[in-house]
Scaffold this motif. Sequence first.
Motif, PDB file in Angstrom:
ATOM      1  N   LYS A 127       0.844  -1.189   0.000  1.00 37.39           N
ATOM      2  CA  LYS A 127       0.000   0.000   0.000  1.00 37.39           C
ATOM      3  C   LYS A 127       0.878   1.238   0.000  1.00 37.39           C
ATOM      4  O   LYS A 127       1.971   1.234   0.571  1.00 37.39           O
ATOM      5  N   TYR A 129       0.656   5.726   0.352  1.00 35.69           N
ATOM      6  CA  TYR A 129      -0.154   6.791   0.911  1.00 35.69           C
ATOM      7  C   TYR A 129       0.104   8.118   0.198  1.00 35.69           C
ATOM      8  O   TYR A 129       1.192   8.351  -0.328  1.00 35.69           O
ATOM      9  N   THR A 217      -5.190   6.564   0.025  1.00 33.57           N
ATOM     10  CA  THR A 217      -4.357   5.359  -0.029  1.00 33.57           C
ATOM     11  C   THR A 217      -4.682   4.625  -1.334  1.00 33.57           C
ATOM     12  O   THR A 217      -5.750   4.801  -1.915  1.00 33.57           O
TER      13      THR A 217
END
Length: 258
Positions: A127, A129, A217
């Motif tokens: 992931k 951000y 995100t």
Amino acid sequence: MKKRSYLLLACLAALSTPALAAPAATVNGVAIDQSQVDVILSTNPNMAQSPQAKTQVLNNLVAQEILAQAARAGKLEQSPQVQARLALANRQILANAAIDDYLAKHPVSDEELRSHYQSFVKDLGDKEYRARHILVKSQAEAEKIMADLKKGANFAKLAKEKSLDKGSAQNGGELGWFPPSMMVKPFADALNGAKKGALLGPVKTEFGYHIIQLEDTRKLTPPPFDAVKERLRADLQQQKIQSFVDAQRAQAKIDLAK
């Protein structure tokens, strides 16, 4: 200044090459070997592609030899400063030769590259951000900013006015997209599990106190192995060099002047 730096680098490179090839030029009877031209070109592939590169390098070496002869005529090599610089150059050339020899005998293997890639992907995470932040010196100032933001103050305006991170401050604290591994751990930990739009902080790091706003995100797709292979190879080579230096240092008797 750039010309002097280039001449010095070229001279250092030339000094590390044995005089085996036929002379490319002579200056007052002193030979400039073709091998010296070749080694300089080999250290700069982009320059070597230029048709004029060989002539440029040779002219620089001729200029060096002219100046070196002038220095000898003036007995400048007897100067303590010149002798110190020559000693430094000699030490650096030999140190680089030791490193080159070690890497040649301990090349980075495909297995090491693949393993390093797996670690790289793991550290990168799945992931990334997009966030903005305001960095200040004290916790009290950070808490005051957090209170103002909760009352409706404009984050971008406060970042421009108060953030110590001037690079992001001019963009309202915007940091763009980044994986957690790019940030120091407390900063990355604060983002973990946070919801879009959340205000986080104060978060203490080695740089000060951060107020963070998580903007978004998205799933992170790691780059393919071939795209980062040479970067990973360079990382592993640097690790090998450091291990080699550490091992040599551990065996050396070192006395530092007090």
